[in-house]
Design an enzyme around this catalytic site. Structure first.
Site, PDB file in Angstrom:
ATOM      1  N   MET A 240      -0.795  15.702  -3.317  1.00  0.00           N
ATOM      2  CA  MET A 240       0.553  16.152  -2.294  1.00  0.00           C
ATOM      3  C   MET A 240       2.233  16.726  -2.741  1.00  0.00           C
ATOM      4  O   MET A 240       2.434  16.843  -2.361  1.00  0.00           O
ATOM      5  CB  MET A 240       0.666  15.863  -0.452  1.00  0.00           C
ATOM      6  CG  MET A 240      -0.811  16.184   0.466  1.00  0.00           C
ATOM      7  SD  MET A 240      -0.932  15.601   1.997  1.00  0.00           S
ATOM      8  CE  MET A 240       0.274  13.349   1.956  1.00  0.00           C
TER       9      MET A 240
ATOM     10  N   LEU B 176       5.290  13.649  -7.348  1.00  0.00           N
ATOM     11  CA  LEU B 176       4.286  12.991  -8.524  1.00  0.00           C
ATOM     12  C   LEU B 176       4.958  11.805  -8.736  1.00  0.00           C
ATOM     13  O   LEU B 176       6.070  11.606  -9.262  1.00  0.00           O
ATOM     14  CB  LEU B 176       3.407  13.617  -9.713  1.00  0.00           C
ATOM     15  CG  LEU B 176       2.654  15.265  -9.489  1.00  0.00           C
ATOM     16  CD1 LEU B 176       2.016  15.652 -10.538  1.00  0.00           C
ATOM     17  CD2 LEU B 176       1.890  14.635  -8.114  1.00  0.00           C
ATOM     18  N   HIS B 177       3.957  10.556  -8.928  1.00  0.00           N
ATOM     19  CA  HIS B 177       5.161   9.899  -9.244  1.00  0.00           C
ATOM     20  C   HIS B 177       4.099   8.415 -10.698  1.00  0.00           C
ATOM     21  O   HIS B 177       2.588   9.498 -10.832  1.00  0.00           O
ATOM     22  CB  HIS B 177       5.022   8.547  -8.701  1.00  0.00           C
ATOM     23  CG  HIS B 177       4.411   7.871  -7.657  1.00  0.00           C
ATOM     24  ND1 HIS B 177       2.932   7.712  -7.827  1.00  0.00           N
ATOM     25  CD2 HIS B 177       3.675   8.293  -6.047  1.00  0.00           C
ATOM     26  CE1 HIS B 177       1.913   7.074  -6.616  1.00  0.00           C
ATOM     27  NE2 HIS B 177       2.234   7.700  -5.885  1.00  0.00           N
ATOM     28  N   ASP B 178       4.200   7.655 -10.569  1.00  0.00           N
ATOM     29  CA  ASP B 178       2.898   6.842 -12.038  1.00  0.00           C
ATOM     30  C   ASP B 178       1.674   6.856 -11.758  1.00  0.00           C
ATOM     31  O   ASP B 178       0.428   6.809 -12.245  1.00  0.00           O
ATOM     32  CB  ASP B 178       3.598   5.670 -12.661  1.00  0.00           C
ATOM     33  CG  ASP B 178       4.754   5.984 -12.975  1.00  0.00           C
ATOM     34  OD1 ASP B 178       4.956   7.688 -14.210  1.00  0.00           O
ATOM     35  OD2 ASP B 178       5.298   4.880 -13.713  1.00  0.00           O
TER      36      ASP B 178
ATOM     37  N   HIS C 127      -0.311   8.763  -9.396  1.00  0.00           N
ATOM     38  CA  HIS C 127      -0.969  10.174  -9.811  1.00  0.00           C
ATOM     39  C   HIS C 127      -0.836  10.279 -11.396  1.00  0.00           C
ATOM     40  O   HIS C 127      -2.624  11.397 -11.817  1.00  0.00           O
ATOM     41  CB  HIS C 127       0.080  11.295  -9.244  1.00  0.00           C
ATOM     42  CG  HIS C 127       0.259  11.128  -7.526  1.00  0.00           C
ATOM     43  ND1 HIS C 127       0.918  11.339  -7.603  1.00  0.00           N
ATOM     44  CD2 HIS C 127      -0.687  11.706  -6.818  1.00  0.00           C
ATOM     45  CE1 HIS C 127       1.972  10.741  -5.744  1.00  0.00           C
ATOM     46  NE2 HIS C 127       0.266  11.454  -5.839  1.00  0.00           N
TER      47      HIS C 127
ATOM     48  N   GLY D 131      -6.725   7.407  -6.168  1.00  0.00           N
ATOM     49  CA  GLY D 131      -6.762   5.570  -6.878  1.00  0.00           C
ATOM     50  C   GLY D 131      -7.293   4.709  -5.366  1.00  0.00           C
ATOM     51  O   GLY D 131      -7.246   5.750  -3.829  1.00  0.00           O
TER      52      GLY D 131
ATOM     53  N   LEU E  12       2.610   1.797  -5.392  1.00  0.00           N
ATOM     54  CA  LEU E  12       3.331   3.474  -5.566  1.00  0.00           C
ATOM     55  C   LEU E  12       2.919   4.734  -4.553  1.00  0.00           C
ATOM     56  O   LEU E  12       1.887   4.067  -4.507  1.00  0.00           O
ATOM     57  CB  LEU E  12       2.908   3.657  -6.512  1.00  0.00           C
ATOM     58  CG  LEU E  12       4.044   3.532  -8.457  1.00  0.00           C
ATOM     59  CD1 LEU E  12       3.694   3.993  -9.681  1.00  0.00           C
ATOM     60  CD2 LEU E  12       5.260   3.503  -7.673  1.00  0.00           C
ATOM     61  N   SER E  13       3.783   4.971  -4.490  1.00  0.00           N
ATOM     62  CA  SER E  13       3.387   5.616  -3.006  1.00  0.00           C
ATOM     63  C   SER E  13       5.023   6.668  -2.805  1.00  0.00           C
ATOM     64  O   SER E  13       5.748   6.564  -3.037  1.00  0.00           O
ATOM     65  CB  SER E  13       3.674   5.199  -1.762  1.00  0.00           C
ATOM     66  OG  SER E  13       3.486   5.571  -0.522  1.00  0.00           O
ATOM     67  N   SER E  14       4.233   7.827  -2.535  1.00  0.00           N
ATOM     68  CA  SER E  14       5.634   8.715  -2.024  1.00  0.00           C
ATOM     69  C   SER E  14       6.842   8.880  -1.394  1.00  0.00           C
ATOM     70  O   SER E  14       7.192   8.998  -1.302  1.00  0.00           O
ATOM     71  CB  SER E  14       5.182  10.148  -1.821  1.00  0.00           C
ATOM     72  OG  SER E  14       4.368  10.260  -3.341  1.00  0.00           O
TER      73      SER E  14
END
Length: 281
Positions: free
Chosen positions: A30, A33-35, A37, A146, A183-185
Site C-alpha cells: 500500500m 515503503l519502509h525496510d 517492504h 511479511g 516496522l509499519s507504515s
C-alpha cells in the site's frame, strides 16, 4: 524501471516476460515503503527474473472510521526506493482503475472472521479481492508477504489453494526497528514517546515465547501478556490470541505449531505483531 497506472500497461510489460519463460515475483504494497517492504523486494529480486511492485491503498479493505483517507502516501519517494532496489515494474493504479463498476468479491470463510477480522469485519474480503486481482494482472509466479501480517498470509494461502491460483506465496520474516518495534507504515502516526511505549507489544511476545518453550498453558500465557500491555495505561487491547497456525482456532495446549498474535491501540495507531512458535518433534 517502469511505472504504470493501468492494467493494459501492466500486461504490455508482463506478456513478453511470460512468453520468454521468465519468472515474475510480485510484492503487493500500500506504499509508504519502509525496510520491511524492501526486504520483500530483495527476496523477490533474488528469486525471480522480473520483479513487480504494486502500490495501491486499497479502499475495500478499510471500514468506516478507519484511516483510509489519512493513510500515509509518498509516491515519488516510493518510486525512488523501488528503482534503487532493482524493481522492474511498479503498478500504481487509482481506485477507479481497480474497481470500475465492481460487483465481485472474494471471501475466505471462517479465517477472515478471526483475530483482526473480529473488529475489522470487511477487511479481509478487501484484501483477498485485491490480491486476487493483482495475482491475475501480474501473472506472477511468486508473491511475497511479511509475517507481521500473518493472518493475511494464512488467508491468502487458503484462497490460492481453494481457487487453484498458479502462484506460490512466500512468507518473509518480520523486520523491526532497532528498538524492536515491528516496522509499519502506521508507525508514522506515533510520537517518540508512543513509539517507546509501543515496545510493550514485543515485550509481551518475548514473554510468551519463553513460556511457550516450557509448554505452559495458553490462557496463563495470555494473562501474562495482558499484564505487560497494562503497564501502559492508555494502551487498549483489541485481542491477544494463541491459535493454530493453519486454521486460527484457539489452542488449549501447545501440542502443535501456533501463532501468538495481538492487536493493540497505542495512541492514534492500531498496531499488530506476532510470533510463530513451532513445536519440535
Amino acid at each position: 524501471m517502469k511505472a504504470v497506472k493501468t492494467v493494459k500497461e501492466v500486461r504490455n510489460e508482463i506478456n513478453p516476460i511470460k512468453n520468454a519463460g521468465k519468472s515474475i515475483g510480485l510484492v503487493p504494497t500500500m506504499g509508504f515503503l519502509h525496510d520491511g517492504h524492501l526486504s520483500l523486494i530483495k527476496r523477490a529480486r533474488e528469486e525471480n527474473d522480473f520483479v513487480m511492485v504494486s502500490i495501491f491503498v486499497n479502499p475495500t479493505q478499510f471500514g468506516e472510521n478507519e484511516d483510509y483517507g489519512s493513510y500515509p502516501k509518498d509516491l515519488e519517494r516510493d518510486l525512488q526506493k523501488c528503482k534503487n532496489a532493482g524493481v522492474d515494474l511498479v503498478f500504481h493504479p487509482t481506485p477507479e482503475d481497480m474497481y470500475k463498476n465492481h460487483k465481485t468479491y472474494i471471501k475466505v470463510e471462517e479465517l477472515s472472521e478471526k483475530l483482526c477480522g473480529m473488529s475489522r469485519p470487511i477487511h479481509f474480503r478487501g484484501v483477498t479481492t485485491v490480491c486476487a486481482k493483482l495475482f491475475n494482472i501480474s501473472k506472477a509466479d511468486r508473491a511475497y508477504f511479511g509475517q507481521k501480517d500473518a493472518q493475511q498470509y494464512i488467508i491468502l494461502k487458503k484462497m490460492v489453494e481453494d481457487l487453484n491460483f498458479d502462484i506460490k506465496l512466500i512468507r518473509c520474516p518480520i523486520v523491526r526497528e532497532k528498538s524492536g518495534l515491528a516496522l509499519s507504515s502506521r508507525n508514522k502516526y506515533l510520537s517518540d514517546k508512543e513509539k517507546e511505549d509501543a515496545l510493550i507489544l514485543q515485550k509481551s511476545l518475548q514473554k510468551a515465547e519463553n513460556m511457550l518453550k516450557n509448554k505452559e498453558n495458553p490462557q496463563d500465557i495470555i494473562k501474562e501478556m495482558e499484564k505487560i500491555i497494562a503497564e501502559i495505561d492508555y494502551a487498549k487491547i483489541d485481542y491477544i490470541k494463541i491459535v493454530d497456525l493453519e486454521n486460527l482456532e484457539d489452542v488449549e495446549k501447545i501440542d502443535r505449531d501456533v501463532l501468538v498474535a495481538l492487536a493493540v491501540q497505542v495512541g492514534p495507531a492500531r498496531l499488530i505483531d506476532n510470533i510463530i512458535y513451532e513445536v519440535k518433534n
